[in-house]
Design a protein around this motif. Structure first.
Motif, PDB file in Angstrom:
ATOM      1  N   ARG A 173     -11.490 -13.028  16.993  1.00 31.87           N
ATOM      2  CA  ARG A 173     -12.743 -12.644  16.306  1.00 31.87           C
ATOM      3  C   ARG A 173     -12.487 -11.452  15.730  1.00 31.87           C
ATOM      4  NH1 ARG A 173     -16.588 -11.814  21.067  1.00 31.87           N
ATOM      5  NH2 ARG A 173     -14.672 -11.099  21.834  1.00 31.87           N
ATOM      6  N   VAL A 174     -11.145 -10.659  16.179  1.00 36.87           N
ATOM      7  CA  VAL A 174     -11.275  -9.227  15.313  1.00 36.87           C
ATOM      8  C   VAL A 174     -10.607  -9.360  14.049  1.00 36.87           C
ATOM      9  CG1 VAL A 174     -10.274  -7.132  16.101  1.00 36.87           C
ATOM     10  CG2 VAL A 174     -10.831  -8.456  17.735  1.00 36.87           C
ATOM     11  N   LEU A 175     -10.916  -8.482  13.241  1.00 39.45           N
ATOM     12  CA  LEU A 175     -10.216  -8.303  12.019  1.00 39.45           C
ATOM     13  C   LEU A 175      -9.476  -6.774  11.930  1.00 39.45           C
ATOM     14  CD1 LEU A 175      -9.466  -9.143   9.030  1.00 39.45           C
ATOM     15  CD2 LEU A 175     -11.620  -7.803   8.281  1.00 39.45           C
ATOM     16  N   PRO A 176      -8.236  -7.095  12.596  1.00 42.87           N
ATOM     17  CA  PRO A 176      -7.546  -5.575  12.875  1.00 42.87           C
ATOM     18  C   PRO A 176      -7.321  -5.256  11.356  1.00 42.87           C
ATOM     19  CG  PRO A 176      -6.194  -7.467  13.558  1.00 42.87           C
ATOM     20  CD  PRO A 176      -7.411  -8.340  12.802  1.00 42.87           C
ATOM     21  N   THR A 177      -7.585  -3.698  11.545  1.00 42.87           N
ATOM     22  CA  THR A 177      -7.768  -3.097  10.078  1.00 42.87           C
ATOM     23  C   THR A 177      -7.336  -1.653  10.101  1.00 42.87           C
ATOM     24  OG1 THR A 177      -9.837  -4.487   9.755  1.00 42.87           O
ATOM     25  CG2 THR A 177      -9.478  -2.249   8.282  1.00 42.87           C
ATOM     26  N   MET A 178      -6.576  -1.352   9.254  1.00 37.82           N
ATOM     27  CA  MET A 178      -6.203  -0.039   8.906  1.00 37.82           C
ATOM     28  C   MET A 178      -7.127   0.562   7.787  1.00 37.82           C
ATOM     29  SD  MET A 178      -2.014  -0.547   8.476  1.00 37.82           S
ATOM     30  CE  MET A 178      -0.803  -1.536   9.914  1.00 37.82           C
ATOM     31  N   VAL A 179      -7.516   1.706   8.107  1.00 37.45           N
ATOM     32  CA  VAL A 179      -8.364   2.355   7.089  1.00 37.45           C
ATOM     33  C   VAL A 179      -7.761   3.765   6.754  1.00 37.45           C
ATOM     34  CG1 VAL A 179     -10.564   3.539   6.935  1.00 37.45           C
ATOM     35  CG2 VAL A 179     -10.548   1.595   8.066  1.00 37.45           C
ATOM     36  N   ASN A 180      -7.472   3.562   5.420  1.00 36.14           N
ATOM     37  CA  ASN A 180      -6.677   5.181   5.046  1.00 36.14           C
ATOM     38  C   ASN A 180      -7.733   6.001   4.431  1.00 36.14           C
ATOM     39  OD1 ASN A 180      -4.059   4.617   6.202  1.00 36.14           O
ATOM     40  ND2 ASN A 180      -3.689   3.653   4.336  1.00 36.14           N
ATOM     41  N   ILE A 181      -8.073   7.151   5.107  1.00 35.01           N
ATOM     42  CA  ILE A 181      -9.059   8.102   4.505  1.00 35.01           C
ATOM     43  C   ILE A 181      -8.571   8.724   3.273  1.00 35.01           C
ATOM     44  CG2 ILE A 181     -10.711   9.964   4.796  1.00 35.01           C
ATOM     45  CD1 ILE A 181     -11.281   7.478   6.579  1.00 35.01           C
ATOM     46  N   SER A 182      -9.012   8.357   1.971  1.00 36.13           N
ATOM     47  CA  SER A 182      -8.733   8.857   0.816  1.00 36.13           C
ATOM     48  C   SER A 182      -9.713   9.983   0.189  1.00 36.13           C
ATOM     49  CB  SER A 182      -8.425   7.681   0.019  1.00 36.13           C
ATOM     50  OG  SER A 182      -7.977   8.020  -1.347  1.00 36.13           O
ATOM     51  N   ALA A 183      -9.760   9.807  -0.872  1.00 36.83           N
ATOM     52  CA  ALA A 183     -10.812  10.673  -1.508  1.00 36.83           C
ATOM     53  C   ALA A 183     -10.942  10.282  -3.114  1.00 36.83           C
ATOM     54  CB  ALA A 183     -10.335  12.185  -1.724  1.00 36.83           C
ATOM     55  N   ARG A 184     -12.308  10.316  -3.388  1.00 32.68           N
ATOM     56  CA  ARG A 184     -12.646   9.579  -4.873  1.00 32.68           C
ATOM     57  C   ARG A 184     -11.799  10.238  -5.655  1.00 32.68           C
ATOM     58  NH1 ARG A 184     -17.054   7.015  -6.956  1.00 32.68           N
ATOM     59  NH2 ARG A 184     -18.237   7.467  -4.990  1.00 32.68           N
ATOM     60  N   VAL A 185     -11.482  11.664  -5.723  1.00 27.73           N
ATOM     61  CA  VAL A 185     -10.459  12.136  -6.856  1.00 27.73           C
ATOM     62  C   VAL A 185      -8.989  11.470  -6.920  1.00 27.73           C
ATOM     63  CG1 VAL A 185     -11.605  14.428  -6.698  1.00 27.73           C
ATOM     64  CG2 VAL A 185      -9.552  13.887  -4.996  1.00 27.73           C
ATOM     65  N   GLY A 186      -8.709  10.666  -5.995  1.00 32.24           N
ATOM     66  CA  GLY A 186      -7.414  10.228  -6.063  1.00 32.24           C
ATOM     67  C   GLY A 186      -7.605   8.576  -6.889  1.00 32.24           C
ATOM     68  N   SER A 187      -8.755   8.300  -7.227  1.00 35.15           N
ATOM     69  CA  SER A 187      -8.891   7.249  -8.316  1.00 35.15           C
ATOM     70  C   SER A 187      -8.561   7.651  -9.663  1.00 35.15           C
ATOM     71  CB  SER A 187     -10.470   6.934  -8.334  1.00 35.15           C
ATOM     72  OG  SER A 187     -10.579   6.017  -9.437  1.00 35.15           O
ATOM     73  N   ILE A 188      -7.425   7.212 -10.255  1.00 35.86           N
ATOM     74  CA  ILE A 188      -6.913   7.310 -11.472  1.00 35.86           C
ATOM     75  C   ILE A 188      -8.091   7.137 -12.515  1.00 35.86           C
ATOM     76  CG2 ILE A 188      -5.231   6.813 -13.423  1.00 35.86           C
ATOM     77  CD1 ILE A 188      -3.344   6.492 -11.141  1.00 35.86           C
ATOM     78  N   GLU A 189      -8.894   6.135 -12.486  1.00 34.93           N
ATOM     79  CA  GLU A 189      -9.892   5.455 -13.497  1.00 34.93           C
ATOM     80  C   GLU A 189     -10.819   6.495 -13.428  1.00 34.93           C
ATOM     81  OE1 GLU A 189     -10.264   1.340 -13.222  1.00 34.93           O
ATOM     82  OE2 GLU A 189     -12.133   1.275 -14.562  1.00 34.93           O
ATOM     83  N   ASP A 190     -11.077   6.981 -12.386  1.00 26.77           N
ATOM     84  CA  ASP A 190     -12.549   7.907 -11.884  1.00 26.77           C
ATOM     85  C   ASP A 190     -12.194   9.353 -12.582  1.00 26.77           C
ATOM     86  OD1 ASP A 190     -15.240   7.878 -10.835  1.00 26.77           O
ATOM     87  OD2 ASP A 190     -14.200   9.517  -9.729  1.00 26.77           O
ATOM     88  N   ASN A 191     -10.883   9.760 -12.756  1.00 27.08           N
ATOM     89  CA  ASN A 191     -10.456  11.025 -13.099  1.00 27.08           C
ATOM     90  C   ASN A 191     -11.000  11.537 -14.654  1.00 27.08           C
ATOM     91  OD1 ASN A 191      -9.344  13.520 -13.203  1.00 27.08           O
ATOM     92  ND2 ASN A 191      -6.998  12.867 -12.945  1.00 27.08           N
ATOM     93  N   GLY A 192     -12.297  11.940 -14.467  1.00 26.72           N
ATOM     94  CA  GLY A 192     -12.626  12.752 -15.783  1.00 26.72           C
ATOM     95  C   GLY A 192     -12.591  14.267 -15.926  1.00 26.72           C
ATOM     96  N   LEU A 193     -12.084  14.798 -14.597  1.00 30.58           N
ATOM     97  CA  LEU A 193     -12.094  16.256 -14.831  1.00 30.58           C
ATOM     98  C   LEU A 193     -10.590  17.167 -14.758  1.00 30.58           C
ATOM     99  CD1 LEU A 193     -14.950  17.263 -12.074  1.00 30.58           C
ATOM    100  CD2 LEU A 193     -14.828  17.737 -14.379  1.00 30.58           C
ATOM    101  N   GLY A 194      -9.946  16.314 -14.179  1.00 30.75           N
ATOM    102  CA  GLY A 194      -8.660  16.915 -14.261  1.00 30.75           C
ATOM    103  C   GLY A 194      -8.615  17.880 -12.969  1.00 30.75           C
ATOM    104  N   GLY A 195      -7.382  18.686 -12.960  1.00 26.98           N
ATOM    105  CA  GLY A 195      -7.042  19.603 -11.996  1.00 26.98           C
ATOM    106  C   GLY A 195      -6.545  19.133 -10.551  1.00 26.98           C
ATOM    107  N   TRP A 196      -6.445  19.837  -9.657  1.00 28.83           N
ATOM    108  CA  TRP A 196      -6.188  19.466  -8.273  1.00 28.83           C
ATOM    109  C   TRP A 196      -4.927  18.504  -8.246  1.00 28.83           C
ATOM    110  CZ3 TRP A 196     -10.978  18.909  -4.303  1.00 28.83           C
ATOM    111  CH2 TRP A 196     -11.641  19.971  -4.586  1.00 28.83           C
ATOM    112  N   TYR A 197      -3.876  18.826  -8.899  1.00 28.18           N
ATOM    113  CA  TYR A 197      -2.675  17.841  -9.243  1.00 28.18           C
ATOM    114  C   TYR A 197      -2.095  17.381  -7.878  1.00 28.18           C
ATOM    115  CZ  TYR A 197      -2.505  19.310 -14.136  1.00 28.18           C
ATOM    116  OH  TYR A 197      -2.683  19.325 -15.544  1.00 28.18           O
TER     117      TYR A 197
END
Ligand SMILES: NC(=O)c1ccc[n+]([C@@H]2O[C@H](COP(=O)([O-])OP(=O)(O)OC[C@H]3O[C@@H](n4cnc5c(N)ncnc54)[C@H](OP(=O)(O)O)[C@@H]3O)[C@@H](O)[C@H]2O)c1
Length: 286
Positions: A173-197
């Motif tokens: 019944r278990v769906l074993p899952t790895m959750v990697n805590i990321s950040a929205r700024v890691g999205s390449i498509e969402d990068n509209g501001l730049g900085g924080w290289y």
């Protein structure tokens, strides 16, 4: 595995297909969680909520120095060592990751149902701040960001993958899952501001590692899921220097942020493998 279930809809009674994973409330059937990066901030809050919400849950909490992590030690006093096990992991020291997997297996649990990679670095007081322009980009900051935000978490996934596979074998019944805590700024498509290289690109690398794992996991049996998760902006040491730019109502307490992330994690289904979610369950483009 797929089972049939009869549900009522406006069209009458229809047969739908659902996996056993989905039929089970994952928050209830996942009993053993590992929180990597549990000394403070969101990681510590994950440990606290995971132990507090279910009387029979067990948590493995890792951090650089568990013996001096006061808040973790207090949780261990409160819930007991049979429910909270601690082990040292320094993400910049790969040997500690392998050793921790061995310690967990020998002393606490042969399986892990949920793995949370929470550690991250954005700034270090007096030493390192996110780069606002290319001429501030430097080797040491890029290296430390990649080690902490991408390479280390990937090695944690590698070391504990066998324990997640054991989880699938132990309870279908278990769906074993790895959750990697990321950040929205890691999205390449969402990068509209730049900085924080360094921070951005290391989280993009974590995202790509997560996506790549998810594709491999989907091909293998027993199956394990991998997702990336953005916590929103939470009031922790990491966000402290940047909180004045956060719009009103958008700075969450750790308690709120972790509660919402656990709701997302509990509702994950097999088809969510390989996705990037925000704290409110919305998908973020890679
Ligand atoms: N807070 C936010 O608004 C926000 C927003 C987006 C994403 N995130 C992400 O959420 C996660 C948690 O962030 P947070 O806000 O809780 O940050 P935090 O309060 O600054 O905590 C960072 C954690 O990472 C650990 N860490 C740092 N370097 C490490 C290493 N080499 N080995 C092992 N652990 C290490 C720290 O351990 P020590 O105590 O030993 O230093 C600490 O437990 C991070 O991945 C972050 O990128 C946070």
């Amino acid at each position: 595995m797929v089972s049939g279930r009869r549900v009522r809809s406006s069209l009458g009674s229809i047969q739908v297909r659902c996996s056993n994973h989905h039929a089970a409330a994952q928050g209830e059937v996942r009993k053993v969680a590992l929180v990597q990066g549990a000394s403070r901030g969101l990681g510590l809050e994950f440990v606290s909520q995971l132990l507090g919400r279910q009387g029979d849950s067990r948590v493995i909490a890792t951090c650089r120095s568990p013996e001096t992590a006061q808040s973790l030690l207090e949780l261990q006093d409160k819930y007991g060592r049979d429910r909270l096990y601690t082990a040292p992991i320094d993400l910049t020291k790969p040997a500690t990751i392998e050793e921790a997997a061995k310690l967990v297996r020998e002393n606490f649990s042969a399986k892990v149902d949920l793995l949370l990679n929470v550690s991250g670095v954005l700034h270090i007081p007096g030493k390192m701040m996110p780069e606002t322009s290319l001429d501030r980009v430097n080797y040491d900051q890029l290296l430390l960001s990649f080690q902490t935000n991408a390479i280390g978490p990937a090695l944690v996934c590698r070391a504990f993958w066998p324990l997640l596979q054991e989880s699938a074998k132990a309870d279908g019944r278990v769906l074993p899952t790895m959750v990697n805590i990321s950040a929205r700024v890691g999205s390449i498509e969402d990068n509209g501001l730049g900085g924080w290289y360094s921070y951005r690109s290391s989280k993009s690398a974590l995202n790509q590692l997560t996506k790549t794992m998810s594709l491999e996991f989907a091909r293998k049996n027993p199956r394990v899921a991998a997702v990336a998760l953005h916590p929103g902006t939470n009031d922790t040491d990491l966000s402290k220097p940047f909180q004045r730019n956060v719009p009103e109502g958008k700075l969450f307490t750790k308690e709120f942020g972790v509660r919402r992330m656990l709701e997302v994690i509990d509702s994950l289904r097999e088809q969510d493998n390989g996705s990037f979610f925000a704290w409110d369950g919305q998908k973020i483009p890679w």
